[in-house]
Design a protein around this motif. Sequence first.
Motif, short mmCIF file in Angstrom:
data_model
loop_
_atom_site.label_atom_id
_atom_site.label_comp_id
_atom_site.label_asym_id
_atom_site.label_seq_id
_atom_site.Cartn_x
_atom_site.Cartn_y
_atom_site.Cartn_z
N GLN A 1 -1.02 0.67 -0.13
CA GLN A 1 0.59 1.47 -0.43
C GLN A 1 0.19 2.47 0.88
OE1 GLN A 1 -1.46 2.50 -4.11
NE2 GLN A 1 0.32 1.35 -5.82
N GLN A 2 -0.93 2.68 1.53
CA GLN A 2 -0.67 3.78 2.87
C GLN A 2 0.03 3.11 3.39
OE1 GLN A 2 -1.15 6.95 2.39
NE2 GLN A 2 -0.35 6.91 4.50
N MET A 3 -0.02 1.75 3.70
CA MET A 3 0.32 1.06 4.92
C MET A 3 1.59 1.24 4.62
SD MET A 3 0.35 -2.74 6.39
CE MET A 3 0.40 -3.39 4.52
N MET A 4 2.42 0.78 3.57
CA MET A 4 3.45 1.20 3.00
C MET A 4 4.74 2.10 3.16
SD MET A 4 3.68 -2.22 2.69
CE MET A 4 5.31 -2.33 2.73
N PRO B 1 -0.18 2.18 12.09
CA PRO B 1 0.08 2.35 10.93
C PRO B 1 0.82 1.07 10.34
CG PRO B 1 1.26 3.01 13.47
CD PRO B 1 -0.36 2.69 13.54
N GLY B 2 0.86 -0.20 10.99
CA GLY B 2 1.17 -0.85 10.33
C GLY B 2 0.19 -1.88 9.44
N CYS B 3 -0.80 -2.01 10.26
CA CYS B 3 -1.99 -2.29 9.20
C CYS B 3 -2.79 -1.36 8.54
CB CYS B 3 -3.26 -2.62 10.31
SG CYS B 3 -3.11 -3.62 11.88
N LEU B 4 -3.42 -2.68 7.37
CA LEU B 4 -3.93 -2.38 6.06
C LEU B 4 -5.28 -2.41 6.63
CD1 LEU B 4 -3.50 -4.50 2.90
CD2 LEU B 4 -6.12 -2.69 3.64
#
Length: 439
Positions: free
Chosen positions: A322-325, A114-117
């Motif tokens: 944006q999904q990562m954020m 979840p913390g990766c692009l």
Amino acid sequence: LLSERVSLCRMEAKSVEPGAEEAGKLEPSGVQAAPDAKETKGVGEEGKTAKPAASWASVEVTDPMKKSEGLGYTGTYTVYKVSSTANDGGKTVQVLRRYSDFLWLRKELEAGFPGCLVPPIPEKSVLGRFHGEFVNQRMRGLEKFLRRVVEHAKLKDDPLVEIFLRRPDDNFNEMKAKSKTYTAASKAKSTFSLISGFGSAMLTPFVAAKVQREETEDDAACEEIVNYSANLHKILSNLHTSSTELMKKDKDSSKAWFQFGESLVAFGQCEMDNKGTLGETLAKIGKCCDRMSVSGTQDVDKSIINLVEPLKEYIFVVEALQQMMTNRRKALETHEDALGVFQKRKQALESIRGKEKQGSTAVKAAEEAESEAKAQVEKTKKKLEDITKSVFSEVVRFKQEKNNDFKRILEKFVVMQVEQAKLKHEVWSSLLTQINTIE
């Protein structure tokens, strides 16, 4: 604030030991253990990690083939040959994968990191999905996805990547089904834990409300990233639209050059019987027009591959950013929810202590509930911190890669414009002498 975080990440990246980047990863999707053997790990939690897979020397996606679903089925789909070579000197392995397999891998990586692009894949399409141009564009996009995955410091060593690249079709589908089962079971287990863990709070007169903590510098830096990505997405979308319109105009221009050349050749043939060199000159100019038409068509094909497709791909990359954020925001909301539950349980404990004797069953139960809530606060805080750290590191990597990619994109675009100008000068200047001979 964002610049400060980026600078800090750069310094940490220089000093980090090999393999230390694993912080910020969730446990792989259940390939190594049954659903009841272990739970999905929080980001950065300690626990067993799978043996890192070999780094990859190369990956390729080639030879799209149309296949049917099988006996009794009317559906058809496209499979691609995926070739991979490991850096350990092993042989090249070739497997067949369909679009849904790539989609599965991406979703699993997105859930596990979840913390990766996580790199994007080409968008899904129902219309025209078997047309040659669409299939080739998708093939190039799928290869770009895999290359980005195997070049990513964290994603490349996930066991699912090796399963995707190396396992035979039957074995791959079996492992894929197990992973799906595990993912579903983990979600169900998480839901149950949520109910059982917070159930006592819901049964009290107190309602657990989200606590909005004071904004930190990390929160402000993340907000800058969100705003930056929204603006970048808008700009790239406009660029992609404009480049698509340019390609359409160039394509129409190539067709017009061809028709114009045909007419000039016909005109030249009409004038061949007359004295003078008008007919010959018209024929030569007509052939030059045909050459411009062929060159223009080739340039359109090059522009699609070297400009239009990369711009579209980067729109998807920004959406992945944006999904990562969004993942980071959800982690923050989960932490604030945990703070709310802890606050209510703490209030409940204080209330019970005022009514019950110390050491009573009610007091012990309330103390245990408060302790559980406090542990949940620490757990969600650690997960949020690790995701945030990973996010800043990923933004640094994203900007570096973006600069390198757009350097190549712009260089190819400018070189193509120069070559077009040289060709036009060469073609048309050679006709001036011919025109002067017309009597």
